[in-house]
Structures are given as structure tokens and as C-alpha cells.
Design a protein around this motif. Structure first.
Motif, PDB file in Angstrom:
ATOM      1  N   TYR A  75       0.720  -1.206   0.203  1.00 27.36           N
ATOM      2  CA  TYR A  75      -0.042   0.040  -0.044  1.00 27.36           C
ATOM      3  C   TYR A  75       1.005   1.336   0.122  1.00 27.36           C
ATOM      4  O   TYR A  75       1.989   1.231   0.437  1.00 27.36           O
ATOM      5  N   ASN A  76       0.394   2.247  -0.654  1.00 25.90           N
ATOM      6  CA  ASN A  76       0.872   3.752  -0.549  1.00 25.90           C
ATOM      7  C   ASN A  76       0.194   4.418   0.532  1.00 25.90           C
ATOM      8  O   ASN A  76      -1.107   4.777   0.335  1.00 25.90           O
ATOM      9  N   ILE A  77       0.836   4.649   1.499  1.00 26.50           N
ATOM     10  CA  ILE A  77       0.122   5.305   2.750  1.00 26.50           C
ATOM     11  C   ILE A  77       0.657   6.710   2.899  1.00 26.50           C
ATOM     12  O   ILE A  77       1.888   6.590   3.311  1.00 26.50           O
TER      13      ILE A  77
ATOM     14  N   ASP B 123      -3.158   4.750  -1.476  1.00 23.43           N
ATOM     15  CA  ASP B 123      -4.182   3.916  -1.159  1.00 23.43           C
ATOM     16  C   ASP B 123      -4.709   4.223   0.298  1.00 23.43           C
ATOM     17  O   ASP B 123      -6.156   3.913   0.375  1.00 23.43           O
ATOM     18  N   ILE B 124      -4.070   4.575   1.084  1.00 23.39           N
ATOM     19  CA  ILE B 124      -4.598   4.967   2.300  1.00 23.39           C
ATOM     20  C   ILE B 124      -4.039   6.276   2.858  1.00 23.39           C
ATOM     21  O   ILE B 124      -2.952   6.684   2.696  1.00 23.39           O
TER      22      ILE B 124
ATOM     23  N   HIS C  81     -10.453   5.066  -1.778  1.00 23.29           N
ATOM     24  CA  HIS C  81      -9.154   5.149  -1.006  1.00 23.29           C
ATOM     25  C   HIS C  81      -9.956   4.951   0.659  1.00 23.29           C
ATOM     26  O   HIS C  81     -11.138   5.299   0.915  1.00 23.29           O
TER      27      HIS C  81
END
Length: 593
Positions: A374-376, A416-417, A440
């Protein structure tokens, strides 16, 4: 001991003894004969002949005069030791009494003679409370006085010794005879200047007594687990107070001659301009101590006596590795948290006042969601903790880089988050809701009293009800209550009033807990804090009510009907479990209507 009329009439007591089959008529006649012959009291004769016990006498006297009987095993767990300071040992011995606990504007007192009006009047005068007597034996009163007043004296001596040690330490610090701290300070780079006054302030701030005093303050704050340090200037010097478990405690003071140098030392560490004194400044620095890394967020505020400095302590690793189970959510709430973490999109809101633990909850959820796939990214003001593997963005209002600006840019970064520190304006709220609707996962905070209130707050900020209903998956309201000190925790039987508050049957036994006060908890009875949660899961019925424009009360009633545990209900549960006190719950959780 005061001399008053005997407690019971001999004939009344004798008749009740015979009625209870504790004494035969022939024994009664013999006892009365001995009483007249030897001049003893009726009770003394019965006890000397071993025909009856003290406990039997007390029980019958209590029944005759309708006075509750003091039972040490049952009543001493409710003892409030603070009352020992109101009613001195001299008074207890003079009247053969012992203070037990307060109940509203009443005080329960164990008394050998519960009809001693002089004693009752004196106790009322001392405490300003109505006296509720409890019949007790002389032996029980004597045991209580000897035990608890001796303990109080020992605690007083220990407290005086600790206070004397603190005063001595402060004096040594002020007189340049202080211990060096074991701190490794990560000083921010100071600004160069040609001003003479500023140069002198820098020189003074590096003096050994100033460095040692500041090191002492920082070390003590870390050891005592303080959340904030308040350095407050006054006419004659500065006063230092720590916030521990939500309450402020005075720690130390320093003379006027060191005031400017101490504040300058902190400003240099924090990367502030020491020449600027009339405008508030913000800064930060880090400390490594005993293997721990502590961040200090520093803020200055000009006052009539100089600059006040407040430092917020944040342990860098405090949230690393923290799991949902560590939040003490309760079984139902834990299940809903896990359910949210498993969803591919949608919004979770955490609401509560400043200092209620919202950031800890959000960072814990981020820990659970943190995965290399994930891209947080977080958008915060300020970034309180550092989380590896997560991109954290600091907003800067002074250059126009607000939450809304950061969010618009962030959505072009393929996230993503997203965690938003706070939704402060309509634009930020609308962007966040749209992000939650377009795949998202969004986490953010609001300031409202309860969980349903966050829904209404979003709508009042200008977000369409159908968008809120479609985007929000879960709302969490939370508070922090003081945790009862484990070293002096004591159980006691709940009073009738407490059972009514807890909605428990009056005739059903219920145990609550309190802290007696010890050195570990600074005599407060509390050590640490525990979270109290109200978790609202967005169901189809609630979504429909929102779109229809239902009121806050209706939304809350429906959530409770679907099983939501309110803040007070969660607090009451933790009070019965012994985590906190009922008084803490009532003081921190809003009343339900």
C-alpha cells in the motif's frame, strides 16, 4: 471518652436475647442478680460468663436502636484515608470514634456510642458534613485508630522527606551544585546574529547551572511520564509545572536571574530565534535517554512577565508495534475495528477533545494497515510520531500549504490509504469524502462530543448527507480517564446512589474500586490513563436515516438500539472491572439523554 446514657435499656436487651434464643430466662435472672451484687453492667456480666459475644451484643443493639453495625471486613475497604486529615487522632480517641467514608454531604463514622451528641456536633463542625453513625465495638475502634493513624504518620514522614529532597535538589541546581543529566541533546542549529544582547543570551544559556537545570527538568519529565512541561515566568522568577495523567503538578522554581537564560536555552535547543520575544514561536528538538528517543514540541507565548514556554513530550517509539488489542477496546468494538481495516475503501472518523488519545488510535490503525503493497500517506499539523514505511506530510499554514492544498496534491500521488490529522474546513471535508468514495481508505479526526455528533458535524460543514452516508464506515468517540493506581487499589461496596447511577439492582452486591493514595501515584490514587470508546458502525438503517435528515438524537437512539456502547456505558464497564473510578467516568463522559 464522653459519658452519656447507656446505649440500651437492660430489659429491652434481655428480652431480645431471650427472643433470639441467645439467653435463657434463668440465665437472665442470674445475670441481673450478679449485676446488682457486683455493680457491673449487664453486658459485662454476660461477656464475663461467656454466654454471649461482642458481635452478638453489637448486632442486637444495632437492631434495637436501628443503627447500622460496623463490620471491619465489609466496611474498611471503603475507607477514605483523606478523612484522617480532617478528624485528628486526638478527636477519635477522645470520643471513641473512627471516620470511614463520605457519601454526598454525609460522613459515615464508626462510634462506640452513636448517640454521643457532643461527639457528633464536633465532627460536624470539623467536616461540615452530616454525621451518619455506625455502631462499633471499642476493640474495633481502637484497632482502626492504632493501625491507620500510624500508617498516616509514616506516609507523612515519607512525603516530608521526599519534599525536602526535592527542595534541596532545586537549591543545589540554583546554586550551581546540581547533578549532570544523562541526556544526549540533538540541538537545532542556532541563528547567527551581531546583536550584543543576543550574543550575551547565548553565552548565559550555556552556563553550567542553566544547562544542568534544563537537563534536570527534561530528565524528571521523562522519568515521571509527563505529557507536558509548563515553564511559567513570574515577577520573581519562573515556576515549572508538569502535566501527568491530565493534571498539573508543580515541580521546581528558579530565581529571576536565571529566567532569561533558561528560556533562551530552550529556544536555542528548539531552533527558535532568541532575539524574538514579542511574537509566539514554535520549535522542536529531540533527546535520547536510557535507550529511548523523545521528541519535544516547543511553543512560546509572550506574557507580561516574559515568555512562557510549553513543551509537549512525544516518545518516538510509543506507537510502533502497537496493536488493536492494546487499545483495550472491548470485544464488540475490537471486532468493528478489524472489520474496518479489512475494507478496501471508506472513511473512519475519530472524535473527541484535545488530549483524548485520538492520535494514538489513528496511528495504531495505521500500524495495522501498514503493508508494503500500500501507498500510505498522512497529512498532519504537526507530525507527532514517525512511522517507517509511511509518507508523512507537514502542513505549513504560513506559506499557504493547508490541509486542502496538501490533499489535492496527494490525490495525484496514487495513494491507497490517507490519514488527515484534522478536518478543519469545508473544503478539506469535501475532498476527504470524495477520496473515500473513489477507492481510498481515509482516516481523520473531528471535535464533537460523541460518535453520532461527528456525522451531523460533517453535514453542517457543507457535505451532502447522501455523500456522508455513502463514505463513512465507522465513527469512534473517545476519552481518557485516570487509571486506578495498581499499588494502592482497594475494593469497596457500591453505595445505593452509585448503584442507581450504574443502573444496578439496589439489593444486588456491587464492587467498585479506588486508589488509597501512595508514593507511586503522588497520593492521588491514580497512575496512568485508560481510553473509553464509543464506536458507531454505519449500518443500512443509519445511512437511510441520514439521507432522510434525521436528528442527532434519533441517530444516537438507533445506534444504541443496534448495540452501540456509549461512552458512559463503556466507562461504567471499566469502573466495575476496576480500571478506573466512577467519579472519573462521570467527570469525563457526557451524560446521556
Amino acid at each position: 471518652m464522653s459519658q452519656t446514657t447507656p446505649l440500651v435499656d437492660n430489659q429491652a436487651l434481655a428480652k431480645l436475647l431471650i427472643k433470639r434464643n441467645l439467653l435463657s430466662p434463668s440465665q437472665m435472672e442470674y445475670a441481673q442478680e450478679v449485676q446488682q451484687r457486683k455493680g457491673e453492667s449487664f453486658k459485662q456480666v454476660l461477656l464475663r460468663m461467656n454466654w454471649i459475644t461482642d458481635a452478638d451484643i453489637l448486632k442486637l443493639e444495632g437492631e434495637l436502636w436501628r443503627v447500622p453495625v460496623f463490620k471491619p471486613a465489609e466496611h474498611l475497604p471503603k475507607l477514605e484515608k483523606a478523612l484522617l486529615s480532617l478528624i485528628t487522632e486526638h478527636i477519635t480517641k477522645k470520643y471513641n470514634v473512627f471516620p470511614l467514608w463520605r457519601e454526598g454531604m454525609r460522613i459515615w463514622v464508626a462510634m462506640v456510642d452513636p448517640f454521643d451528641l457532643i461527639a457528633i456536633d464536633d465532627i460536624h463542625r470539623l467536616t461540615k458534613l452530616d454525621v451518619k453513625p455506625m455502631l462499633a465495638s471499642p476493640a474495633d475502634i481502637s484497632d482502626c485508630i492504632n493501625k491507620y493513624y500510624a500508617e498516616k504518620q509514616q506516609e507523612k514522614k515519607a512525603g516530608e522527606a521526599a519534599q525536602a529532597a526535592d527542595i534541596q535538589l532545586q537549591e543545589r541546581l540554583a546554586e550551581e551544585i546540581a547533578m549532570e543529566g544523562d541526556l544526549e541533546l540533538e540541538d537545532a542549529s542556532s541563528r547567527e546574529t551581531e546583536e550584543k544582547d543576543e550574543d550575551q543570551l547565548k553565552v548565559n544559556s550555556e552556563d553550567p547551572p542553566v544547562v544542568r537545570f534544563v537537563n534536570f527538568l527534561l530528565s524528571k519529565a521523562i522519568d515521571d511520564k509527563a505529557s507536558d512541561i509548563h515553564i511559567e515566568p513570574g515577577e520573581t522568577g519562573i515556576k515549572v509545572r508538569y502535566r501527568i495523567d491530565g493534571a498539573l503538578f508543580e515541580l521546581a522554581s528558579a530565581p529571576k536571574k536565571l529566567k532569561a537564560a533558561i528560556i533562551s536555552r530552550l529556544k536555542i535547543l528548539s531552533g527558535m530565534d532568541i532575539a524574538i520575544k514579542r511574537v509566539p514561536q514554535d520549535g522542536a528538538f529531540g533527546i535520547r535517554r536510557a535507550g529511548k528517543e523523545i521528541d519535544f514540541r516547543v511553543s512560546t507565548l509572550p506574557t507580561i512577565y516574559g515568555e512562557k514556554v510549553v513543551l509537549r513530550l512525544l516518545e518516538k517509539d510509543a506507537v510502533l508495534g502497537k496493536t488493536l488489542e492494546m487499545l483495550d477496546l472491548g470485544e464488540r468494538n475490537l471486532m468493528m475495528f478489524k472489520k474496518f481495516c479489512a475494507l478496501p475503501h471508506g472513511m473512519m472518523l475519530v472524535t473527541g477533545p484535545t488530549g483524548s488519545g485520538k492520535s494514538t488510535t489513528l496511528y495504531t490503525v495505521l500500524n495495522v494497515l501498514n503493508d508494503p503493497i500500500y501507498n500510505i500517506t498522512t497529512v498532519e499539523d504537526p507530525c507527532e510520531y514517525r512511522l517507517p514505511g509511511i509518507q508523512q506530510v507537514q502542513v505549513k499554514a504560513e506559506i499557504g500549504f493547508e490541509f486542502s492544498t496538501a490533499l489535492r496534491t496527494l490525490l495525484r500521488q496514487d495513494p491507497d490509504i490517507i490519514m488527515i490529522g484534522e478536518m478543519r474546513d469545508t473544503e478539506t471535508a469535501q475532498i476527504a469524502v470524495k477520496a473515500a468514495l473513489t477507492g481510498h481508505q481515509v482516516l481523520s479526526t473531528l471535535h464533537t462530543n460523541d460518535a453520532p455528533g461527528a456525522i451531523v458535524r460533517l453535514i453542517n460543514m457543507g457535505v451532502e448527507p447522501f455523500l456522508v452516508a455513502s463514505s463513512v464506515n465507522m465513527v469512534v468517540a473517545q476519552r481518557l480517564v485516570k487509571r486506578i493506581c495498581k499499588k494502592c487499589k482497594e475494593p469497596y461496596e457500591a453505595s445505593i446512589e452509585e448503584k442507581e447511577i450504574l443502573k444496578l439492582p439496589i439489593d444486588q452486591p456491587a464492587t467498585l474500586y479506588k486508589g488509597a493514595g501512595c508514593d507511586n501515584c503522588r497520593k492521588t490514587g491514580y497512575a496512568g490513563r485508560a481510553p473509553v470508546f464509543e464506536v458507531l458502525e454505519m449500518t443500512s438503517t443509519l445511512r437511510r436515516l441520514m439521507v432522510e435528515g434525521a436528528s442527532l438524537d434519533k441517530l444516537k437512539q438507533q445506534a444504541i438500539a443496534e448495540g452501540m456502547e456509549t461512552l458512559r456505558q463503556c466507562g461504567f464497564r471499566k469502573a466495575l472491572e476496576g480500571t478506573t473510578t466512577l467519579q472519573e467516568v462521570l467527570g469525563n463522559c457526557i451524560e446521556e439523554h
